[in-house]
Write a protein that holds these residues in place. Sequence first.
Motif, PDB file in Angstrom:
ATOM      1  N   ALA A   1       0.475  -0.742   0.137  1.00 15.93           N
ATOM      2  CA  ALA A   1       0.404  -0.161   0.195  1.00 15.93           C
ATOM      3  C   ALA A   1       0.793   0.653   0.213  1.00 15.93           C
ATOM      4  N   PHE A   2       0.531   2.119  -1.047  1.00 14.19           N
ATOM      5  CA  PHE A   2       1.044   3.576  -1.181  1.00 14.19           C
ATOM      6  C   PHE A   2       0.143   4.346  -1.273  1.00 14.19           C
ATOM      7  N   PRO A   3      -0.350   5.178   0.464  1.00 15.96           N
ATOM      8  CA  PRO A   3      -1.876   6.108  -0.218  1.00 15.96           C
ATOM      9  C   PRO A   3      -0.911   6.889  -0.718  1.00 15.96           C
ATOM     10  N   ILE A   4      -2.122   7.900  -1.891  1.00 18.39           N
ATOM     11  CA  ILE A   4      -1.547   8.632  -2.627  1.00 18.39           C
ATOM     12  C   ILE A   4      -1.652   9.650  -2.551  1.00 18.39           C
ATOM     13  N   SER A   5      -1.816  10.875  -2.639  1.00 16.42           N
ATOM     14  CA  SER A   5      -1.501  12.186  -1.279  1.00 16.42           C
ATOM     15  C   SER A   5      -1.718  13.630  -2.501  1.00 16.42           C
ATOM     16  N   ILE A   6      -1.864  14.787  -2.630  1.00 17.35           N
ATOM     17  CA  ILE A   6      -1.811  16.120  -3.266  1.00 17.35           C
ATOM     18  C   ILE A   6      -0.568  16.911  -3.379  1.00 17.35           C
ATOM     19  N   ASP A   7      -0.722  17.532  -3.765  1.00 19.25           N
ATOM     20  CA  ASP A   7       0.588  18.454  -3.710  1.00 19.25           C
ATOM     21  C   ASP A   7       0.677  20.187  -2.442  1.00 19.25           C
ATOM     22  N   THR A   8       0.620  19.302  -1.027  1.00 21.58           N
ATOM     23  CA  THR A   8       0.311  20.184  -0.815  1.00 21.58           C
ATOM     24  C   THR A   8       0.320  21.574  -0.342  1.00 21.58           C
ATOM     25  N   GLU A   9       1.324  21.621  -0.595  1.00 20.50           N
ATOM     26  CA  GLU A   9       2.117  23.331  -0.427  1.00 20.50           C
ATOM     27  C   GLU A   9       1.718  24.119  -1.347  1.00 20.50           C
ATOM     28  N   GLY A  10       1.162  23.131  -2.909  1.00 22.74           N
ATOM     29  CA  GLY A  10       1.246  24.285  -3.409  1.00 22.74           C
ATOM     30  C   GLY A  10      -0.173  25.002  -3.732  1.00 22.74           C
ATOM     31  N   PHE A  11      -1.187  23.066  -2.526  1.00 22.57           N
ATOM     32  CA  PHE A  11      -2.602  24.138  -2.216  1.00 22.57           C
ATOM     33  C   PHE A  11      -2.561  25.098  -0.820  1.00 22.57           C
ATOM     34  N   GLU A  12      -1.757  25.102  -0.251  1.00 20.95           N
ATOM     35  CA  GLU A  12      -1.093  25.281   1.019  1.00 20.95           C
ATOM     36  C   GLU A  12      -0.980  27.414   0.557  1.00 20.95           C
ATOM     37  N   GLU A  13      -0.126  27.551  -0.905  1.00 16.66           N
ATOM     38  CA  GLU A  13       0.399  28.903  -1.240  1.00 16.66           C
ATOM     39  C   GLU A  13      -1.077  29.038  -1.843  1.00 16.66           C
ATOM     40  N   LEU A  14      -1.868  28.433  -2.693  1.00 15.42           N
ATOM     41  CA  LEU A  14      -2.768  28.730  -3.578  1.00 15.42           C
ATOM     42  C   LEU A  14      -3.785  29.699  -3.122  1.00 15.42           C
TER      43      LEU A  14
ATOM     44  N   ALA B   1     -11.874  22.308  15.273  1.00 15.16           N
ATOM     45  CA  ALA B   1      -9.999  23.221  15.105  1.00 15.16           C
ATOM     46  C   ALA B   1      -8.976  21.947  15.600  1.00 15.16           C
ATOM     47  N   ARG B   2      -9.278  21.098  16.883  1.00 14.06           N
ATOM     48  CA  ARG B   2      -8.439  19.633  17.078  1.00 14.06           C
ATOM     49  C   ARG B   2      -8.890  18.723  16.540  1.00 14.06           C
ATOM     50  N   ARG B   3      -9.725  18.556  15.429  1.00 14.08           N
ATOM     51  CA  ARG B   3     -10.050  17.623  14.409  1.00 14.08           C
ATOM     52  C   ARG B   3      -9.176  17.860  12.998  1.00 14.08           C
ATOM     53  N   MET B   4      -9.596  19.833  13.021  1.00  8.55           N
ATOM     54  CA  MET B   4      -8.684  20.215  12.086  1.00  8.55           C
ATOM     55  C   MET B   4      -7.022  19.667  11.850  1.00  8.55           C
ATOM     56  N   ARG B   5      -6.603  20.097  12.881  1.00 11.69           N
ATOM     57  CA  ARG B   5      -5.141  20.288  13.526  1.00 11.69           C
ATOM     58  C   ARG B   5      -4.310  19.152  13.496  1.00 11.69           C
ATOM     59  N   ALA B   6      -5.201  18.003  13.234  1.00 13.84           N
ATOM     60  CA  ALA B   6      -4.934  16.333  13.608  1.00 13.84           C
ATOM     61  C   ALA B   6      -4.361  16.021  12.029  1.00 13.84           C
ATOM     62  N   MET B   7      -5.341  16.780  10.896  1.00  9.56           N
ATOM     63  CA  MET B   7      -5.926  15.806   9.717  1.00  9.56           C
ATOM     64  C   MET B   7      -5.247  16.632   8.197  1.00  9.56           C
ATOM     65  N   ARG B   8      -4.048  18.284   8.948  1.00 10.98           N
ATOM     66  CA  ARG B   8      -3.121  18.981   8.550  1.00 10.98           C
ATOM     67  C   ARG B   8      -1.879  18.171   8.853  1.00 10.98           C
ATOM     68  N   LYS B   9      -1.842  18.194  10.081  1.00 10.60           N
ATOM     69  CA  LYS B   9      -0.532  17.355  10.160  1.00 10.60           C
ATOM     70  C   LYS B   9       0.302  16.236   9.265  1.00 10.60           C
ATOM     71  N   THR B  10      -1.599  15.877   9.665  1.00  5.33           N
ATOM     72  CA  THR B  10      -0.748  14.408   8.234  1.00  5.33           C
ATOM     73  C   THR B  10      -0.859  14.560   6.865  1.00  5.33           C
ATOM     74  N   VAL B  11      -1.990  15.565   6.378  1.00  2.00           N
ATOM     75  CA  VAL B  11      -1.933  15.880   4.553  1.00  2.00           C
ATOM     76  C   VAL B  11      -0.608  16.733   4.886  1.00  2.00           C
ATOM     77  N   SER B  12       0.358  17.421   5.479  1.00  2.00           N
ATOM     78  CA  SER B  12       1.257  18.100   5.360  1.00  2.00           C
ATOM     79  C   SER B  12       2.377  16.981   5.110  1.00  2.00           C
TER      80      SER B  12
END
Length: 494
Positions: A248-261, A451-462
């Motif tokens: 398994a290799f879970p795919i992800s996104i260009d996190t930095e690119g989306f953050e900048e946008l 915010a508690r939930r979002m903080r944890a998810m943002r860590k994962t995605v970054s």
Amino acid sequence: MSAAPGTVPGVSRSSTQQSSAADLLVVANRLPVDQVVEADGSTSWRPSPGGLVSALAPVMRRNQGAWIGWPGNAGEEMEPFEEDGLTLVPVALSEEEVAEFYEGFSNDTLWPLYHDLAAKPSFHREWWDSYVRVNQRFADAAAANAAEGATVWVQDYQLQLVPAMLRELRPDLRIGFYLHIPFPPAELFSQLPWRRQILEGLLGADLVGFQLSGAAQNFVRLVRQRVGHKTHRDTVYLPDGRVVRARAFPISIDTEGFEELAASEEVQARAAEIRRDLGNPRTLFLGIDRLDYTKGIHARLRAFSELIADGHLDVEDAVFVQVATPSRERVDQYRQLRDDIDQLVGRVNGDLGRIGRPAISYLHSSFPREEMAALYRAADVMVVTPFRDGMNLVAKEYVACRLDGDGALVLSEFAGAADELRQAYLVNPYDINGMKATMLEASRAQPKEVARRMRAMRKTVSEHDVSHWASTFLTSLAGDPESHTKQTHPAEES
Ligand code: F6P
């Protein structure tokens, strides 16, 4: 093994290669651009839709790779060309092949079968013949453009025969395969009349990657049952001594690119404008999907409309913005879905909307990334409720764009993303009452809890972005020395 900055592990320019032969090739159904025919008959290129393109294009650009794929319409042979820093090698499909290989076998047989039979798959022998012919064409193109010992990364369900076809032509290559959609359990996969050929096609790869470990296990079990090879955990032992790994290799996104946008002034201003145009609702619910029956759009809109009809939400202060990107429009099931959603939205707005206050703002259109980022920023509750989804990158994009750490994500437990985004408000998309309760809970939650939930998810995605995905896969493909030498099954070792 770690990659040198800006390069991909296991890939180096060979000194003997010709200029046209690449050391890293991606073979995917689509090129990362679509050919558009203008009214005057001239042609131009525009970025093609979908997660795969945004996932791989940056990695390829950094590594001077070649991308082999279909330009997106029926047409003539075309020479390779350079576009936006990538070498693109077009593979032509005739009208008949678009109908039989792409719309037929890929999207009317494999797609519903691999997505838990969300629709009934059609089995037609002529579609299969077309699938074999087109897969061979992709394999031939890869063989012709790869340098000696190159790494070739084959993508997705449209090209499952390519690994074995390519190995037959070029045994010197290192071949990886990645499946972006779910791989079904044996009970479903076994319905496929060509199940053994597909498994043998995939076994041409050195490494077969999946979104989730359950899918890799399904594959290994099927290989043992249907092909009869010995297996041990994630490894298949072929009679000729070669080994194939399934992981398994879970795919992800260009996190930095989306953050900048999302941080740009234009996007912030546009997000505010969207909210204003909607009458500054207290709660903006958002859905963004390809218009596909696996995405659960109908059930989700029904759940929302019932919350209004029941009086739990009011159109004066809640609205659902649903973006549905047109997709595979010549396939019957997709046409039917479009009609069903049109009808539902019309009925809900007719019954529940007020002047200037529709309950659902429905957009059947595709938008540039900037507009998507603005929508993500504008939304209070993102609702992602597929019946089955390999990953779902929209969920991750939403998280990446929530720079202030607010915003709730309602997420189907049957999306691959739910494995990583455990702090989302998880729902069973078949349970309308459960979805209603969770959508309401998410919209009323205390900011601290959101915010508690979002903080944890943002860590994962970054921490796990698309570069991490690509380099982990390519490192694994390059870095298993034992996968390139003949091996003995553990049970046979003396
Ligand atoms: O999720 C699977 C997938 O094939 C993606 O790879 C692709 O970006 C998306 O669906 C769109 O599909 P199509 O190429 O059929 O338009």
